[in-house]
Design a protein around this motif. Sequence first.
Motif, PDB file in Angstrom:
ATOM      1  N   THR A 252      67.667  30.319   7.755  1.00 16.84           N
ATOM      2  CA  THR A 252      66.794  30.205   8.825  1.00 16.84           C
ATOM      3  C   THR A 252      67.599  29.007   9.827  1.00 16.84           C
ATOM      4  N   ASP A 253      67.966  28.023   9.256  1.00 13.39           N
ATOM      5  CA  ASP A 253      69.050  27.082  10.130  1.00 13.39           C
ATOM      6  C   ASP A 253      69.940  27.767  10.616  1.00 13.39           C
ATOM      7  N   TYR A 254      70.696  28.678  10.156  1.00  6.53           N
ATOM      8  CA  TYR A 254      71.622  29.364  10.490  1.00  6.53           C
ATOM      9  C   TYR A 254      71.164  30.062  11.815  1.00  6.53           C
ATOM     10  N   CYS A 255      70.019  30.931  11.705  1.00 10.08           N
ATOM     11  CA  CYS A 255      69.623  31.736  12.766  1.00 10.08           C
ATOM     12  C   CYS A 255      69.475  30.790  14.005  1.00 10.08           C
ATOM     13  N   TRP A 256      68.737  29.856  13.860  1.00  9.87           N
ATOM     14  CA  TRP A 256      68.209  28.933  15.067  1.00  9.87           C
ATOM     15  C   TRP A 256      69.648  28.467  15.703  1.00  9.87           C
ATOM     16  N   GLN A 257      70.694  27.758  14.933  1.00 12.68           N
ATOM     17  CA  GLN A 257      71.944  27.340  15.541  1.00 12.68           C
ATOM     18  C   GLN A 257      72.595  28.642  16.231  1.00 12.68           C
ATOM     19  N   ALA A 258      72.539  29.791  15.645  1.00 11.94           N
ATOM     20  CA  ALA A 258      73.415  30.939  16.328  1.00 11.94           C
ATOM     21  C   ALA A 258      72.461  31.288  17.357  1.00 11.94           C
ATOM     22  N   ILE A 259      71.075  31.331  17.859  1.00 13.44           N
ATOM     23  CA  ILE A 259      70.570  31.660  18.821  1.00 13.44           C
ATOM     24  C   ILE A 259      70.698  30.753  20.000  1.00 13.44           C
ATOM     25  N   ASP A 260      70.540  29.425  19.363  1.00 11.00           N
ATOM     26  CA  ASP A 260      70.796  28.456  20.510  1.00 11.00           C
ATOM     27  C   ASP A 260      72.044  28.389  21.162  1.00 11.00           C
ATOM     28  N   SER A 261      73.106  28.795  20.389  1.00  7.48           N
ATOM     29  CA  SER A 261      74.435  28.859  20.971  1.00  7.48           C
ATOM     30  C   SER A 261      74.793  29.926  21.810  1.00  7.48           C
ATOM     31  N   LEU A 262      74.175  31.009  21.698  1.00  9.77           N
ATOM     32  CA  LEU A 262      74.464  32.155  22.354  1.00  9.77           C
ATOM     33  C   LEU A 262      74.432  32.119  23.956  1.00  9.77           C
ATOM     34  N   GLY A 263      75.907  32.236  24.565  1.00 12.50           N
ATOM     35  CA  GLY A 263      75.874  31.956  25.957  1.00 12.50           C
ATOM     36  C   GLY A 263      76.166  33.562  26.295  1.00 12.50           C
ATOM     37  N   GLU A 264      77.103  34.256  25.647  1.00 13.63           N
ATOM     38  CA  GLU A 264      77.400  35.656  26.169  1.00 13.63           C
ATOM     39  C   GLU A 264      77.128  36.420  24.950  1.00 13.63           C
ATOM     40  N   SER A 265      76.553  37.729  25.003  1.00 10.69           N
ATOM     41  CA  SER A 265      76.083  38.284  23.714  1.00 10.69           C
ATOM     42  C   SER A 265      76.131  40.085  24.050  1.00 10.69           C
TER      43      SER A 265
ATOM     44  N   PRO B 268      58.540  31.006  11.787  1.00 13.69           N
ATOM     45  CA  PRO B 268      57.505  30.114  11.788  1.00 13.69           C
ATOM     46  C   PRO B 268      57.147  29.198  12.734  1.00 13.69           C
ATOM     47  N   ASP B 269      58.199  28.621  13.463  1.00 11.26           N
ATOM     48  CA  ASP B 269      58.083  27.822  14.559  1.00 11.26           C
ATOM     49  C   ASP B 269      57.685  28.452  15.805  1.00 11.26           C
ATOM     50  N   ARG B 270      56.636  28.753  16.237  1.00 12.38           N
ATOM     51  CA  ARG B 270      56.177  29.697  17.268  1.00 12.38           C
ATOM     52  C   ARG B 270      56.557  28.988  18.638  1.00 12.38           C
ATOM     53  N   PRO B 271      56.315  27.895  18.781  1.00  9.84           N
ATOM     54  CA  PRO B 271      56.960  27.301  20.202  1.00  9.84           C
ATOM     55  C   PRO B 271      58.449  27.344  20.498  1.00  9.84           C
ATOM     56  N   ARG B 272      59.298  26.938  19.589  1.00  7.85           N
ATOM     57  CA  ARG B 272      60.464  27.185  19.453  1.00  7.85           C
ATOM     58  C   ARG B 272      60.938  28.394  19.712  1.00  7.85           C
ATOM     59  N   ALA B 273      60.412  29.419  19.039  1.00  5.24           N
ATOM     60  CA  ALA B 273      60.766  30.875  19.165  1.00  5.24           C
ATOM     61  C   ALA B 273      60.223  31.369  20.610  1.00  5.24           C
ATOM     62  N   GLU B 274      59.203  31.095  21.159  1.00  5.09           N
ATOM     63  CA  GLU B 274      58.932  31.481  22.487  1.00  5.09           C
ATOM     64  C   GLU B 274      59.999  31.134  23.473  1.00  5.09           C
ATOM     65  N   ALA B 275      60.229  29.642  23.296  1.00  2.00           N
ATOM     66  CA  ALA B 275      61.222  29.061  24.120  1.00  2.00           C
ATOM     67  C   ALA B 275      62.485  29.835  23.967  1.00  2.00           C
ATOM     68  N   ALA B 276      62.931  30.087  22.959  1.00  2.00           N
ATOM     69  CA  ALA B 276      64.466  30.848  22.800  1.00  2.00           C
ATOM     70  C   ALA B 276      64.455  32.153  23.454  1.00  2.00           C
ATOM     71  N   ALA B 277      63.146  32.833  23.043  1.00  2.00           N
ATOM     72  CA  ALA B 277      63.085  34.360  23.515  1.00  2.00           C
ATOM     73  C   ALA B 277      63.165  34.071  25.177  1.00  2.00           C
ATOM     74  N   ASP B 278      62.597  33.109  25.625  1.00  2.00           N
ATOM     75  CA  ASP B 278      62.332  33.234  27.212  1.00  2.00           C
ATOM     76  C   ASP B 278      63.926  32.948  27.786  1.00  2.00           C
ATOM     77  N   ARG B 279      64.722  32.067  27.094  1.00  2.00           N
ATOM     78  CA  ARG B 279      66.085  32.069  27.646  1.00  2.00           C
ATOM     79  C   ARG B 279      66.850  33.077  27.367  1.00  2.00           C
ATOM     80  N   LEU B 280      66.713  34.229  26.253  1.00  2.84           N
ATOM     81  CA  LEU B 280      67.435  35.261  25.758  1.00  2.84           C
ATOM     82  C   LEU B 280      66.897  36.343  26.920  1.00  2.84           C
ATOM     83  N   GLY B 281      65.865  36.274  27.455  1.00  3.73           N
ATOM     84  CA  GLY B 281      65.391  37.097  28.262  1.00  3.73           C
ATOM     85  C   GLY B 281      66.042  37.088  29.684  1.00  3.73           C
ATOM     86  N   ARG B 282      66.168  35.906  29.908  1.00  2.00           N
ATOM     87  CA  ARG B 282      66.979  35.490  31.283  1.00  2.00           C
ATOM     88  C   ARG B 282      68.505  36.105  31.001  1.00  2.00           C
TER      89      ARG B 282
END
Length: 314
Positions: free
Chosen positions: A167-180, A196-210
């Motif tokens: 899980t820690d790896y997934c968060w780090q990998a997603i947070d570091s995505l600049g190009e994909s 499990p961390d829904r607020p963090r997931a929603e914030a990360a998803a919003d960034r990925l959507g952009r």
Amino acid sequence: MSETGASPLPATPPAHSPLFRAEHFVWLTARVLEQRVFAHHFLNGSADPVETALDAYRNEDGGYGHALEPDLRGPVSQPLHTGHALRVLDAIGRCGGQRVERVCRYLTSVSTKDGALPAIHPSQRGYPAAPFMPIVDDPPSELLATGPVVGLLHRNEVWHAWLFRATDYCWQAIDSLGESHPYEIEAAVAFLDSAPDRPRAEAAADRLGRLVREHRLAALDPGDLAGYPVAPGYAPGEHHFPHDYAKTPSSLARAWFTDDEMARSLDFLADAQQEDGGWPVRWRQWAPGTTLEARPMVTIEALRTLRAHGRVIG
């Protein structure tokens, strides 16, 4: 009567709905596993036959092999095969118990130093594999392999020591995505939808959507595909669409697209059904047998996506 004196064979019943045509295609071409998966999802079939068919791909190490994922041949367990098996178990409500405990032990045994999964373990060497799936001695961690598995296990409330590091790896990998690229974004969504961390997931998803919109990683106008680039290494025309990211209306990726964009995407998906009743494989094809095995899987996924979004398929 025919010229030989035999009665003519009855005519094939006309195909009258997408589901009818798809059912015919599945019975004609699919492996036993996909036949039983189709029957479970669309013909009120029991989950037991699905589980029985899936067992044919399970190995003593707790992982799955035997070309469950068609682009990797041979008997050895692989993370991609095992992730596929977990998706099947999740879809029939059987993702738990001792079976999944054994799967987690296998995943622990093949994980990288940071607790993630490689796409392909070196044990694949010596067996046929798609040319776009390189086999190396020290494979890197891959969000593509890790994200969907970790998200699925969280959704089923599976707890195992391996999950914390993964899980820690997934968060780090997603947070570091600049190009994909699209498949990596899909893997990130599969994790975020059940993290499990829904607020963090929603914030990360919003960034990925952009990111998806800025880099034109989703073809928003299927009628003008020339305006959307295909990722390096992908097959010609291997575009990805809103429905590929938001497979259900409850996905965080659904917020990335307007209602009109989603409707056009689903129209395009529905219209992609071919004359034989199946949907096409869009990724790079390298052997006739793998394409034959993959098309029923793609067909079932298309039907499930359409149904999830309220499209009538029967």
